[in-house]
Design a protein around this motif. Sequence first.
Motif, PDB file in Angstrom:
ATOM      1  N   GLU A  38      -5.002 -12.435  56.630  1.00 53.57           N
ATOM      2  CA  GLU A  38      -5.182 -11.060  56.192  1.00 53.57           C
ATOM      3  C   GLU A  38      -5.201 -11.080  54.673  1.00 53.57           C
ATOM      4  O   GLU A  38      -4.235 -11.512  54.044  1.00 53.57           O
ATOM      5  CB  GLU A  38      -4.022 -10.181  56.669  1.00 53.57           C
ATOM      6  CG  GLU A  38      -3.877 -10.117  58.174  1.00 53.57           C
ATOM      7  CD  GLU A  38      -2.631  -9.350  58.607  1.00 53.57           C
ATOM      8  OE1 GLU A  38      -2.128  -8.525  57.823  1.00 53.57           O
ATOM      9  OE2 GLU A  38      -2.161  -9.589  59.718  1.00 53.57           O
ATOM     10  N   ASP A  39      -6.313 -10.680  54.081  1.00 58.15           N
ATOM     11  CA  ASP A  39      -6.443 -10.653  52.626  1.00 58.15           C
ATOM     12  C   ASP A  39      -6.115 -12.002  51.990  1.00 58.15           C
ATOM     13  O   ASP A  39      -5.428 -12.081  50.976  1.00 58.15           O
ATOM     14  CB  ASP A  39      -5.555  -9.552  52.021  1.00 58.15           C
ATOM     15  CG  ASP A  39      -5.945  -8.164  52.497  1.00 58.15           C
ATOM     16  OD1 ASP A  39      -7.157  -7.921  52.680  1.00 58.15           O
ATOM     17  OD2 ASP A  39      -5.051  -7.329  52.694  1.00 58.15           O
ATOM     18  N   GLY A  40      -6.571 -13.076  52.621  1.00 57.09           N
ATOM     19  CA  GLY A  40      -6.378 -14.409  52.058  1.00 57.09           C
ATOM     20  C   GLY A  40      -5.023 -15.032  52.323  1.00 57.09           C
ATOM     21  O   GLY A  40      -4.692 -16.067  51.738  1.00 57.09           O
ATOM     22  N   ASN A  41      -4.223 -14.421  53.187  1.00 58.57           N
ATOM     23  CA  ASN A  41      -2.897 -14.947  53.507  1.00 58.57           C
ATOM     24  C   ASN A  41      -2.647 -14.884  55.009  1.00 58.57           C
ATOM     25  O   ASN A  41      -3.182 -14.019  55.693  1.00 58.57           O
ATOM     26  CB  ASN A  41      -1.804 -14.130  52.814  1.00 58.57           C
ATOM     27  CG  ASN A  41      -1.856 -14.233  51.317  1.00 58.57           C
ATOM     28  OD1 ASN A  41      -1.892 -15.325  50.760  1.00 58.57           O
ATOM     29  ND2 ASN A  41      -1.874 -13.097  50.645  1.00 58.57           N
ATOM     30  N   VAL A  42      -1.809 -15.793  55.471  1.00 58.66           N
ATOM     31  CA  VAL A  42      -1.288 -15.714  56.831  1.00 58.66           C
ATOM     32  C   VAL A  42       0.090 -15.083  56.697  1.00 58.66           C
ATOM     33  O   VAL A  42       0.909 -15.530  55.895  1.00 58.66           O
ATOM     34  CB  VAL A  42      -1.188 -17.107  57.483  1.00 58.66           C
ATOM     35  CG1 VAL A  42      -0.504 -17.018  58.827  1.00 58.66           C
ATOM     36  CG2 VAL A  42      -2.561 -17.735  57.615  1.00 58.66           C
ATOM     37  N   ILE A  43       0.329 -14.030  57.457  1.00 62.97           N
ATOM     38  CA  ILE A  43       1.596 -13.295  57.361  1.00 62.97           C
ATOM     39  C   ILE A  43       2.316 -13.399  58.705  1.00 62.97           C
ATOM     40  O   ILE A  43       1.763 -13.026  59.748  1.00 62.97           O
ATOM     41  CB  ILE A  43       1.344 -11.832  56.977  1.00 62.97           C
ATOM     42  CG1 ILE A  43       0.636 -11.792  55.616  1.00 62.97           C
ATOM     43  CG2 ILE A  43       2.651 -11.044  56.963  1.00 62.97           C
ATOM     44  CD1 ILE A  43       0.109 -10.432  55.223  1.00 62.97           C
ATOM     45  N   ILE A  44       3.552 -13.910  58.645  1.00 64.16           N
ATOM     46  CA  ILE A  44       4.339 -14.116  59.859  1.00 64.16           C
ATOM     47  C   ILE A  44       5.674 -13.392  59.694  1.00 64.16           C
ATOM     48  O   ILE A  44       6.402 -13.662  58.737  1.00 64.16           O
ATOM     49  CB  ILE A  44       4.570 -15.618  60.107  1.00 64.16           C
ATOM     50  CG1 ILE A  44       3.214 -16.336  60.247  1.00 64.16           C
ATOM     51  CG2 ILE A  44       5.437 -15.840  61.343  1.00 64.16           C
ATOM     52  CD1 ILE A  44       3.290 -17.842  60.176  1.00 64.16           C
ATOM     53  N   PRO A  45       6.019 -12.484  60.605  1.00 63.91           N
ATOM     54  CA  PRO A  45       7.314 -11.800  60.515  1.00 63.91           C
ATOM     55  C   PRO A  45       8.468 -12.804  60.604  1.00 63.91           C
ATOM     56  O   PRO A  45       8.502 -13.643  61.512  1.00 63.91           O
ATOM     57  CB  PRO A  45       7.322 -10.857  61.720  1.00 63.91           C
ATOM     58  CG  PRO A  45       5.881 -10.691  62.091  1.00 63.91           C
ATOM     59  CD  PRO A  45       5.225 -11.996  61.737  1.00 63.91           C
ATOM     60  N   ILE A  46       9.389 -12.720  59.667  1.00 63.12           N
ATOM     61  CA  ILE A  46      10.521 -13.650  59.622  1.00 63.12           C
ATOM     62  C   ILE A  46      11.356 -13.572  60.891  1.00 63.12           C
ATOM     63  O   ILE A  46      11.822 -14.596  61.390  1.00 63.12           O
ATOM     64  CB  ILE A  46      11.386 -13.388  58.367  1.00 63.12           C
ATOM     65  CG1 ILE A  46      10.595 -13.817  57.123  1.00 63.12           C
ATOM     66  CG2 ILE A  46      12.714 -14.118  58.438  1.00 63.12           C
ATOM     67  CD1 ILE A  46      11.240 -13.449  55.807  1.00 63.12           C
ATOM     68  N   ASN A  47      11.516 -12.374  61.429  1.00 65.16           N
ATOM     69  CA  ASN A  47      12.363 -12.246  62.627  1.00 65.16           C
ATOM     70  C   ASN A  47      11.781 -12.953  63.850  1.00 65.16           C
ATOM     71  O   ASN A  47      12.452 -13.084  64.862  1.00 65.16           O
ATOM     72  CB  ASN A  47      12.671 -10.782  62.932  1.00 65.16           C
ATOM     73  CG  ASN A  47      11.447  -9.979  63.334  1.00 65.16           C
ATOM     74  OD1 ASN A  47      10.325 -10.478  63.363  1.00 65.16           O
ATOM     75  ND2 ASN A  47      11.661  -8.708  63.615  1.00 65.16           N
ATOM     76  N   LYS A  48      10.546 -13.436  63.765  1.00 65.82           N
ATOM     77  CA  LYS A  48       9.934 -14.192  64.866  1.00 65.82           C
ATOM     78  C   LYS A  48      10.190 -15.691  64.739  1.00 65.82           C
ATOM     79  O   LYS A  48       9.931 -16.444  65.676  1.00 65.82           O
ATOM     80  CB  LYS A  48       8.419 -13.951  64.911  1.00 65.82           C
ATOM     81  CG  LYS A  48       8.030 -12.512  65.100  1.00 65.82           C
ATOM     82  CD  LYS A  48       8.329 -12.035  66.486  1.00 65.82           C
ATOM     83  CE  LYS A  48       7.800 -10.622  66.666  1.00 65.82           C
ATOM     84  NZ  LYS A  48       8.294  -9.983  67.853  1.00 65.82           N
ATOM     85  N   VAL A  49      10.691 -16.142  63.561  1.00 64.91           N
ATOM     86  CA  VAL A  49      10.821 -17.589  63.332  1.00 64.91           C
ATOM     87  C   VAL A  49      12.169 -17.995  62.744  1.00 64.91           C
ATOM     88  O   VAL A  49      12.338 -19.133  62.317  1.00 64.91           O
ATOM     89  CB  VAL A  49       9.677 -18.099  62.406  1.00 64.91           C
ATOM     90  CG1 VAL A  49       8.327 -17.945  63.085  1.00 64.91           C
ATOM     91  CG2 VAL A  49       9.691 -17.392  61.067  1.00 64.91           C
ATOM     92  N   ASN A  50      13.137 -17.099  62.728  1.00 59.78           N
ATOM     93  CA  ASN A  50      14.425 -17.409  62.083  1.00 59.78           C
ATOM     94  C   ASN A  50      15.530 -17.750  63.077  1.00 59.78           C
ATOM     95  O   ASN A  50      16.688 -17.424  62.879  1.00 59.78           O
ATOM     96  CB  ASN A  50      14.855 -16.267  61.171  1.00 59.78           C
ATOM     97  CG  ASN A  50      15.153 -14.979  61.910  1.00 59.78           C
ATOM     98  OD1 ASN A  50      14.867 -14.858  63.098  1.00 59.78           O
ATOM     99  ND2 ASN A  50      15.716 -14.014  61.203  1.00 59.78           N
ATOM    100  N   ASP A  51      15.170 -18.466  64.132  1.00 55.45           N
ATOM    101  CA  ASP A  51      16.131 -18.803  65.179  1.00 55.45           C
ATOM    102  C   ASP A  51      16.516 -20.285  65.214  1.00 55.45           C
ATOM    103  O   ASP A  51      17.182 -20.736  66.130  1.00 55.45           O
ATOM    104  CB  ASP A  51      15.584 -18.384  66.544  1.00 55.45           C
ATOM    105  CG  ASP A  51      14.241 -19.033  66.865  1.00 55.45           C
ATOM    106  OD1 ASP A  51      13.750 -19.860  66.065  1.00 55.45           O
ATOM    107  OD2 ASP A  51      13.662 -18.692  67.909  1.00 55.45           O
ATOM    108  N   GLY A  52      16.076 -21.052  64.212  1.00 52.56           N
ATOM    109  CA  GLY A  52      16.409 -22.472  64.171  1.00 52.56           C
ATOM    110  C   GLY A  52      15.510 -23.347  65.024  1.00 52.56           C
ATOM    111  O   GLY A  52      15.652 -24.570  65.034  1.00 52.56           O
ATOM    112  N   LYS A  53      14.572 -22.737  65.732  1.00 51.60           N
ATOM    113  CA  LYS A  53      13.637 -23.496  66.572  1.00 51.60           C
ATOM    114  C   LYS A  53      12.308 -23.651  65.839  1.00 51.60           C
ATOM    115  O   LYS A  53      11.908 -22.782  65.074  1.00 51.60           O
ATOM    116  CB  LYS A  53      13.394 -22.772  67.894  1.00 51.60           C
ATOM    117  CG  LYS A  53      14.635 -22.652  68.739  1.00 51.60           C
ATOM    118  CD  LYS A  53      14.353 -21.871  69.991  1.00 51.60           C
ATOM    119  CE  LYS A  53      15.647 -21.682  70.783  1.00 51.60           C
ATOM    120  NZ  LYS A  53      15.477 -20.725  71.862  1.00 51.60           N
TER     121      LYS A  53
END
Length: 155
Positions: A38-53
């Motif tokens: 999106e607009d030259g960036n990949v944006i990933i919500p932190i709450n989807k990846v902050n579980d240590g996995k």
Amino acid sequence: MKLFQKIFTCITILSIVFLVGSNANALFGGKFKTMKSEDGNVIIPINKVNDGKAHYFKTKSKDGTIVDYFLVQSEDGVIRAAIDSCDVCYRSGKGYVQEGNVMVCTNCGRRFATDRINEIKGGCNPAPLKRLVDGENLVISMKDINSNAWYCKFK
């Protein structure tokens, strides 16, 4: 007795079809989630990846190469990002798997502590992928995806 065998065979086949079908995504390439820029960036919500996995993603680069990468939150709370490949083993296309607090190269078996991802570059270390935190999102520039696409041209 033949009727029992036919029923048993049918139940067995249906069970296998159900189990494979329900796990087809995991069995046949479900490791990576496709992300679009999106607009030259990949944006990933932190709450989807902050579980240590480890969370695996793929994004199409400017030249059409599908770039595979992962994010993992290390024990120190930092979300780390790396191409799912390295300088040495990239031609194998095998990438890394997580075992506790380490990422393991599935080609050579070398192990890398998650808190060293993005800190060490070269050799069999997962190739660092620049990222920044912007509010509640982790942002990866498409410029960085594009410049690291060569790691994924083995396909």
